[in-house]
Design an enzyme around this catalytic site. Structure first.
Site, PDB file in Angstrom:
ATOM      1  N   GLY A  10       0.847  -1.179   0.000  1.00  0.00           N
ATOM      2  CA  GLY A  10       0.000   0.000   0.000  1.00  0.00           C
ATOM      3  C   GLY A  10       0.884   1.230   0.000  1.00  0.00           C
ATOM      4  O   GLY A  10       1.907   1.278  -0.680  1.00  0.00           O
ATOM      5  N   CYS A  11       0.535   2.203   0.785  1.00  0.00           N
ATOM      6  CA  CYS A  11       1.276   3.459   0.862  1.00  0.00           C
ATOM      7  C   CYS A  11       2.685   3.239   1.397  1.00  0.00           C
ATOM      8  O   CYS A  11       2.864   2.650   2.462  1.00  0.00           O
ATOM      9  CB  CYS A  11       0.519   4.416   1.779  1.00  0.00           C
ATOM     10  SG  CYS A  11       1.407   5.910   2.161  1.00  0.00           S
TER      11      CYS A  11
END
EC number: 1.8.4.11
Length: 177
Positions: A10-11
């Site tokens: 993800g991030c």
């Protein structure tokens, strides 16, 4: 002996913050991996046309922490069941992937996933295990983002709880303060 691994979870702000205080982790660098565009920008990666995922490059001392330990932390910090999504971050650039650099990392990653699936904890794990092809460092403003901007909404709401969860679960693996 120092080694390196690449995790997309993800991030990359979240992944960097999760791993930077782990004992044996020498450096965590946010960047882009797994795609075809050479030297992509953040904007290009966000367009989902480069094939890259937000990724962290983790340099670690495997005399202090094992690749399996890093896998355990990684899987504790992500939702391995959502395809191309972590929380509200949606798109192929937020996919979960392990970019292995050698057959040992590949085999350990696949074995770890099999053991998680066998445990019944998850219905279906969608983390891909892919050969490492490239890594392009992210722009400087992404480095240490959480440490530099803890007051920002995304940092308070998304990153901080994830970091606190990992620190609580793996307190015995943290660097001395």
């Amino acid at each position: 002996m120092e080694d390196v691994c690449y995790f997309a979870g993800g991030c990359f702000w979240c992944m960097e913050a999760v791993f930077k205080d782990i004992r044996g982790v020498v450096d965590v660098q946010p960047g882009y991996s797994g795609g075809t565009t050479v030297n992509p920008t953040y904007e290009q990666v966000c367009s989902q046309e480069t094939g890259h995922a937000e990724t962290v490059k983790i340099r670690f001392d495997n005399d202090q922490i094992s690749f399996n330990d890093l896998l355990e932390i990684y899987f504790s910090a992500i939702d391995p069941t959502t395809l191309n999504r972590q929380g509200e971050d949606i798109g192929t650039n937020y996919r979960t992937a392990i970019f292995y650099t050698n057959e040992e990392q590949r085999n350990r990653s696949l074995d770890y996933i099999k053991s998680l699936e066998a445990s019944g904890k998850y219905d279906k794990i969608v983390v891909s295990v892919e050969p490492y092809r490239n890594f392009y460092p992210a722009e400087d403003y992404h480095k240490d983002y959480f440490a530099k901007h803890p007051e920002k909404g995304y940092c308070r709401i998304v990153i901080k709880p994830k970091v606190e969860k990992v620190k609580q679960k793996f307190s015995y693996k943290l660097k001395p303060q």
